[in-house]
Design a protein around this motif. Structure first.
Motif, mmCIF file in Angstrom:
data_model
loop_
_atom_site.group_PDB
_atom_site.id
_atom_site.type_symbol
_atom_site.label_atom_id
_atom_site.label_comp_id
_atom_site.label_asym_id
_atom_site.label_seq_id
_atom_site.Cartn_x
_atom_site.Cartn_y
_atom_site.Cartn_z
ATOM 1 N N VAL A 269 0.840 -1.200 0.000
ATOM 2 C CA VAL A 269 0.000 0.000 0.000
ATOM 3 C C VAL A 269 0.875 1.250 0.000
ATOM 4 C CG1 VAL A 269 -1.758 1.260 1.319
ATOM 5 C CG2 VAL A 269 -1.792 -1.245 1.252
ATOM 6 N N GLU A 270 0.424 2.280 -0.699
ATOM 7 C CA GLU A 270 1.134 3.564 -0.706
ATOM 8 C C GLU A 270 1.322 4.056 0.729
ATOM 9 O OE1 GLU A 270 2.384 7.413 -2.468
ATOM 10 O OE2 GLU A 270 1.303 5.994 -3.696
ATOM 11 N N GLY A 271 2.560 4.470 1.046
ATOM 12 C CA GLY A 271 2.872 4.953 2.380
ATOM 13 C C GLY A 271 3.277 3.875 3.362
ATOM 14 N N GLN A 272 3.122 2.602 2.994
ATOM 15 C CA GLN A 272 3.508 1.502 3.886
ATOM 16 C C GLN A 272 5.021 1.433 4.007
ATOM 17 O OE1 GLN A 272 1.962 -2.272 2.603
ATOM 18 N NE2 GLN A 272 3.226 -3.464 4.026
ATOM 19 N N HIS A 273 5.494 1.157 5.217
ATOM 20 C CA HIS A 273 6.930 0.984 5.439
ATOM 21 C C HIS A 273 7.255 -0.491 5.233
ATOM 22 C CE1 HIS A 273 10.735 2.645 7.113
ATOM 23 N NE2 HIS A 273 10.978 1.350 7.290
ATOM 24 N N VAL A 274 8.115 -0.792 4.265
ATOM 25 C CA VAL A 274 8.440 -2.184 3.962
ATOM 26 C C VAL A 274 9.934 -2.418 4.123
ATOM 27 C CG1 VAL A 274 6.511 -2.427 2.349
ATOM 28 C CG2 VAL A 274 8.766 -1.763 1.482
ATOM 29 N N THR A 275 10.274 -3.651 4.445
ATOM 30 C CA THR A 275 11.668 -4.095 4.501
ATOM 31 C C THR A 275 11.773 -5.348 3.646
ATOM 32 O OG1 THR A 275 11.855 -3.245 6.757
ATOM 33 C CG2 THR A 275 13.570 -4.766 6.003
ATOM 34 N N ILE A 276 12.658 -5.330 2.673
ATOM 35 C CA ILE A 276 12.780 -6.462 1.755
ATOM 36 C C ILE A 276 14.238 -6.883 1.641
ATOM 37 C CG2 ILE A 276 10.748 -5.829 0.394
ATOM 38 C CD1 ILE A 276 12.672 -4.622 -1.692
ATOM 39 N N ILE A 277 14.444 -8.136 1.342
ATOM 40 C CA ILE A 277 15.770 -8.630 0.969
ATOM 41 C C ILE A 277 15.765 -8.834 -0.541
ATOM 42 C CG2 ILE A 277 17.350 -10.580 1.132
ATOM 43 C CD1 ILE A 277 16.570 -10.872 4.030
ATOM 44 N N ALA A 278 16.718 -8.256 -1.217
ATOM 45 C CA ALA A 278 16.723 -8.291 -2.678
ATOM 46 C C ALA A 278 18.156 -8.247 -3.195
ATOM 47 C CB ALA A 278 15.913 -7.120 -3.230
ATOM 48 N N ARG A 279 18.285 -8.569 -4.462
ATOM 49 C CA ARG A 279 19.595 -8.497 -5.123
ATOM 50 C C ARG A 279 19.567 -7.349 -6.125
ATOM 51 N NH1 ARG A 279 23.632 -11.978 -4.801
ATOM 52 N NH2 ARG A 279 22.292 -13.598 -3.881
ATOM 53 N N VAL A 280 20.691 -6.616 -6.216
ATOM 54 C CA VAL A 280 20.772 -5.480 -7.120
ATOM 55 C C VAL A 280 20.942 -5.997 -8.548
ATOM 56 C CG1 VAL A 280 22.049 -3.395 -7.729
ATOM 57 C CG2 VAL A 280 21.754 -4.018 -5.315
ATOM 58 N N ALA A 281 19.979 -5.642 -9.426
ATOM 59 C CA ALA A 281 20.064 -6.042 -10.839
ATOM 60 C C ALA A 281 20.760 -4.966 -11.660
ATOM 61 C CB ALA A 281 18.667 -6.296 -11.390
ATOM 62 N N LEU B 226 16.022 -3.476 -8.136
ATOM 63 C CA LEU B 226 16.180 -4.632 -7.261
ATOM 64 C C LEU B 226 15.324 -5.788 -7.769
ATOM 65 C CD1 LEU B 226 15.883 -2.950 -3.734
ATOM 66 C CD2 LEU B 226 17.965 -3.399 -5.033
ATOM 67 N N GLU B 227 15.827 -6.978 -7.555
ATOM 68 C CA GLU B 227 15.046 -8.163 -7.867
ATOM 69 C C GLU B 227 14.763 -8.914 -6.575
ATOM 70 O OE1 GLU B 227 17.319 -10.341 -10.710
ATOM 71 O OE2 GLU B 227 16.464 -9.271 -12.424
ATOM 72 N N ILE C 29 11.893 -3.913 -8.391
ATOM 73 C CA ILE C 29 11.528 -2.692 -7.660
ATOM 74 C C ILE C 29 12.532 -1.603 -7.988
ATOM 75 C CG2 ILE C 29 11.151 -1.665 -5.379
ATOM 76 C CD1 ILE C 29 11.197 -5.361 -5.443
ATOM 77 N N ASP C 30 12.005 -0.422 -8.354
ATOM 78 C CA ASP C 30 12.860 0.732 -8.606
ATOM 79 C C ASP C 30 13.193 1.419 -7.291
ATOM 80 O OD1 ASP C 30 12.798 0.358 -11.341
ATOM 81 O OD2 ASP C 30 11.036 1.636 -11.623
ATOM 82 N N VAL C 31 14.479 1.755 -7.142
ATOM 83 C CA VAL C 31 14.940 2.451 -5.950
ATOM 84 C C VAL C 31 15.806 3.619 -6.373
ATOM 85 C CG1 VAL C 31 16.327 2.293 -3.842
ATOM 86 C CG2 VAL C 31 14.862 0.387 -4.515
ATOM 87 N N THR C 32 15.644 4.753 -5.727
ATOM 88 C CA THR C 32 16.430 5.935 -6.048
ATOM 89 C C THR C 32 17.234 6.378 -4.836
ATOM 90 O OG1 THR C 32 14.813 6.695 -7.672
ATOM 91 C CG2 THR C 32 16.319 8.349 -6.793
ATOM 92 N N PHE C 33 18.530 6.643 -5.057
ATOM 93 C CA PHE C 33 19.394 7.248 -4.046
ATOM 94 C C PHE C 33 19.829 8.613 -4.563
ATOM 95 C CE2 PHE C 33 19.792 2.726 -3.129
ATOM 96 C CZ PHE C 33 19.704 2.687 -1.750
ATOM 97 N N PHE C 34 19.665 9.660 -3.739
ATOM 98 C CA PHE C 34 19.934 11.017 -4.202
ATOM 99 C C PHE C 34 21.350 11.494 -3.893
ATOM 100 C CE2 PHE C 34 15.275 10.932 -3.708
ATOM 101 C CZ PHE C 34 14.934 11.264 -5.018
ATOM 102 N N ASN C 35 22.128 10.691 -3.232
ATOM 103 C CA ASN C 35 23.537 11.024 -2.995
ATOM 104 C C ASN C 35 24.386 9.877 -3.529
ATOM 105 O OD1 ASN C 35 23.070 13.512 -1.490
ATOM 106 N ND2 ASN C 35 22.285 12.181 0.128
ATOM 107 N N PRO C 36 24.461 9.751 -4.857
ATOM 108 C CA PRO C 36 25.108 8.566 -5.439
ATOM 109 C C PRO C 36 26.556 8.384 -5.017
ATOM 110 C CG PRO C 36 24.766 10.270 -7.103
ATOM 111 C CD PRO C 36 24.001 10.691 -5.887
#
Length: 765
Positions: free
Chosen positions: A53-65, A84-85, A91-98
């Motif tokens: 759900v939008e706004g839900q806090h999730v924790t996932i284990i994934a591998r970087v594709a 991420l896979e 799943i798309d993830v964005t980091f703003f301080n690469p």
């Protein structure tokens, strides 16, 4: 090994213990273990095809594709766009301080990522989540535990957890193998992972905890032991562990509150009070003989309960609650006359000078020559009514205090001035507290100890703000409760309407026209505003309850532009505009007392058509000719306060109308709250709605303390069965062992579940 009573500095070291003490007031092992997780991060449970759900806090284990540094379109700089896979999803993830993360976030690495779900074009993503790079699991052909990494690769809360588990042999990553990872209330100085590290360290040393609850209670309610509950709440294996632990700890909190209240009930029961049985042919009978109307069945039933209490030689400790206009004052007056018949004095405590003065006028008028003792033409049974307020002139106040201390006055009415030093009663037999939620318990306690020869006066507290059952059991559990639900004959119905000012500005103009029509018909109106002037907000608040102000946003930040219309602005606009042809008066809390009294006298006499005022008229003000109330910026008031305010109209033979003016938008929570108020005049239903919307806050302080809630598990909205069961248990125990001398574990539980300040508060309430 450690026990619950051990000091944290002996087990964790002074530096860590001092930080916990400074941030949370923790000093013992039990303090720490009662600091429960407020949520649990899941250990990267499988997503499958599910969409969070939008706004839900999730924790996932994934591998970087994929991990590509790309230039941002809307502003200078770059971001790291990561894919991420996990399970069957990407799943798309964005980091703003690469530059800070690109050395860790590389294709092929495996990690745990925790953040808040955002949707864009029906696809969910995470923005700048906390993360930790996980070691590759060893295959079964290799065997053994995964190697401990030497350093933390990650950022945010997850990296903090890992650092808290860092030792000489590397980082213990086993916390990330748990299905549920506890997350604690934290501060800038003590992060969640610091609390978690301390809890794990303590639990490793903790001896088996003795259970304070008797076996029969645990069996009856299906509760696990305290030792098991404390371990499960901090380190659960699954959700069932959390549920079982919470059920047990929730009961502990309810039992702790109820034990304090049950002890309080016992203490009151063993005190002595002046017995005031009904006296045939006394002032009470004479007053009843003159009544021009019949009391309702509800009033008579409640009066009988109170009369029976007063006849006993132990203090009455009763709450009288009833709808606005249900006739509580007449019931209280009859009780006071019964006490006067027995030769004792009564004190009526009101929250404002306006209300105290009105009580003095209205009770004197109701009593007639029965209130004229010492005057020509007084009835032979007459008593004297005396008003005591802080703003009285010196000579007048000196005479009033002389009447009180000499016993000349049988009925003393006043504000907090009654409990100040220098006010002495001759023989106080009954204290009536009007609108009890407006007084701190320390103030009420002073009058409770003003009886003669060590006796305690009877106490009757009244409220027109209906109290939900859970609040009554939890905060007022030492009181007997009487309830008036029906309205006396002759009370007219009140119609309420919401006026959305921004959507329909013409409706506001129509509201002023409606007032003009009522005045033309010979009636009067109120216009209520949420603040006085344009000064700093703390000075503008005019007798608005703390909990209401917090709920409604009625207090503005320092230096912020005005968001509401002040009573001074509204008065000027109406008196010089749409109501210029009418007699418009002004009333607020900063006016001198004699000026406030004069304004109210003029309004009651019909010399003012429209009273522009603040919430100073919220309780007790009774002008039967007033039929219309317009509440400006109604969204700034709480549900119960709106219900109290509109109860000022429709008190005579004509129907009442309340118009709730608001700038809130349709569909907004504030608009929904106003529509709920307009839809019903059932104060008990509105009180429950108010509790649900505010939640319980600090119910033990009942808005008389500014600290946060001491209830960690117990909900006054949802846990009525738990509270009821705990009340029955606490009363059964204290009937046999009122000081809990035979139940030291329960005594410790009271101290642990409630801080000492709250225990003292409840014991004085």
């Amino acid at each position: 090994m450690a026990t619950l009573a051990d000091r944290l500095d002996h087990l964790l070291g002074r530096k860590t213990a001092d930080a916990l003490a400074d941030s949370f007031g923790m000093t013992t092992v039990e303090d720490l273990l009662r600091h429960y997780p407020h949520r649990y991060a899941t250990q990267g449970a499988e997503l499958g095809d599910s969409q969070p759900v939008e706004g839900q806090h999730v924790t996932i284990i994934a591998r970087v594709a994929k991990a590509d540094e790309v230039r941002m379109k809307s502003r200078p700089g770059t971001r790291l766009a990561v894919v991420l896979e996990s399970d069957r999803q990407k799943i798309d993830v964005t980091f703003f301080n690469p530059h800070k993360v690109k050395y860790n976030i590389k294709p092929g690495v495996r990690g745990m990522f925790s953040g808040t779900v955002k949707y864009f074009r029906d696809k969910w993503s995470l923005a700048h989540p906390s993360y930790i790079i996980l070691p590759e699991p060893r295959g079964p052909e290799i065997g053994g535990a995964a190697p401990r990494p030497a350093r933390v690769r990650g950022a945010g809360a997850l990296a903090g957890m890992a650092r808290s588990a860092q030792g000489d042999g590397g980082i213990d990553m086993s916390i990330f193998d748990r299905a549920l990872i506890p997350m604690y209330p934290a501060t800038r100085d003590v992060e969640s992972w610091t609390v978690m590290r301390c809890v794990r360290q303590i639990l490793d040393q903790l001896e088996t905890v003795d259970d304070p609850l008797p076996d029969w209670v645990r069996r009856e309610h299906g509760l696990i032991g305290l030792d098991e509950a404390l371990r499960r709440i901090h380190l659960p294996d699954d959700r069932d562990d959390v549920t079982a632990a919470r059920e047990r700890l929730r009961f502990d909190e309810a039992a702790a509150v109820q034990l304090v209240l049950a002890r309080r009930r016992h203490d009151v029961a063993v005190r002595t009070a002046p017995a005031c049985p009904h006296r045939s042919g006394g002032i009470a009978d004479e007053f009843d003989r003159r009544l021009p109307f019949e009391l309702t069945a509800g009033q008579l039933a409640v009066a009988d309960e109170i009369a029976a209490d007063l006849a006993g030689d132990h203090p009455m400790n009763r709450l009288l609650q009833g709808e606005v206009g249900s006739g509580k004052t007449i019931v209280a007056l009859r009780a006071m006359l019964q006490v006067i018949d027995a030769g004792h004095q009564c004190a009526l405590l009101a929250p404002t000078e306006v209300l105290a003065a009105q009580h003095a006028r209205s009770l004197t008028k109701m009593l007639g020559d029965l209130a004229a003792a010492g005057e020509l033409g007084a009835h032979e049974l007459a008593t004297k009514v005396t008003l005591v307020t802080g703003s009285m002139g010196t000579a007048r106040k000196r005479q009033a205090l002389l009447d009180v201390v000499s016993g000349e006055s049988g009925l003393v009415i006043g504000t907090h001035a009654l409990i100040q030093q220098g006010v002495e009663f001759h023989d106080l037999g009954l204290v009536v507290v009007d609108e009890q939620h407006r007084f701190g318990v320390e103030q009420r306690d002073v009058l409770r100890n003003r009886g003669r020869d060590g006796a305690s006066p009877h106490v009757l507290v009244m409220t027109a703000t209906p109290i939900p059952r859970t609040i009554a059991m939890t905060v007022l559990g030492d009181l007997e409760v009487s309830t008036l639900r029906e309205l006396p004959r002759g009370r007219s119905p009140i119609t309420s309407r919401v006026v959305p000012a921004k959507v329909h500005p013409s409706w506001v103009a129509r509201a002023w026209e409606r007032i003009g029509e009522e005045v033309a018909a010979g009636r009067q109106a109120y216009v209520v505003c949420s603040r006085i002037g344009d000064g700093d907000s703390d000075e503008d608040a005019d007798l608005v309850d703390v909990d209401e102000a917090e709920t409604t946003g009625g207090r503005r930040g320092k230096g912020a532009p005005p968001e509401t219309k002040s009573v001074l602005q509204q008065f000027d606009e109406l008196a010089g505009g749409p109501l210029a042809h009418l007699r418009v008066g002004l009333l607020h809390g900063r006016l001198p007392a004699d000026e406030k009294d004069a304004v109210m006298r003029d309004f009651a006499a019909g010399d003012i058509d429209v009273l522009v005022c603040t919430t100073v008229v919220e309780v007790g003000v009774d002008v039967p000719n007033a039929t219309v109330m317009v509440i400006v910026d109604a969204d700034r008031f709480g549900v119960s306060q709106l219900h109290q305010l509109r109860g000022r109209v429709g008190r005579g033979g004509h129907a009442g109308l309340c118009l709730l003016v608001t700038d809130s938008k349709p569909g907004a929570p504030a608009m929904a709250r106003l529509e709920a108020v307009a839809a019903t005049t059932d104060g008990f239903a509105l009180a429950q709605l108010d509790l649900q919307q505010r939640r319980e806050g600090d119910v033990l302080g009942v808005a008389q303390s500014g600290t946060t809630s001491t209830l960690r598990m117990l909900s006054l909205v949802d846990d009525v069965e738990v509270i009821s069961a705990a009340q029955a248990f606490a009363r059964a125990v204290t009937d046999r062992d009122p000081r809990l001398e035979e139940h030291p574990g329960l005594a410790r539980m009271v101290s642990a579940a409630l801080d000492t300040e709250r225990v003292a508060y409840l014991e004085k309430s």
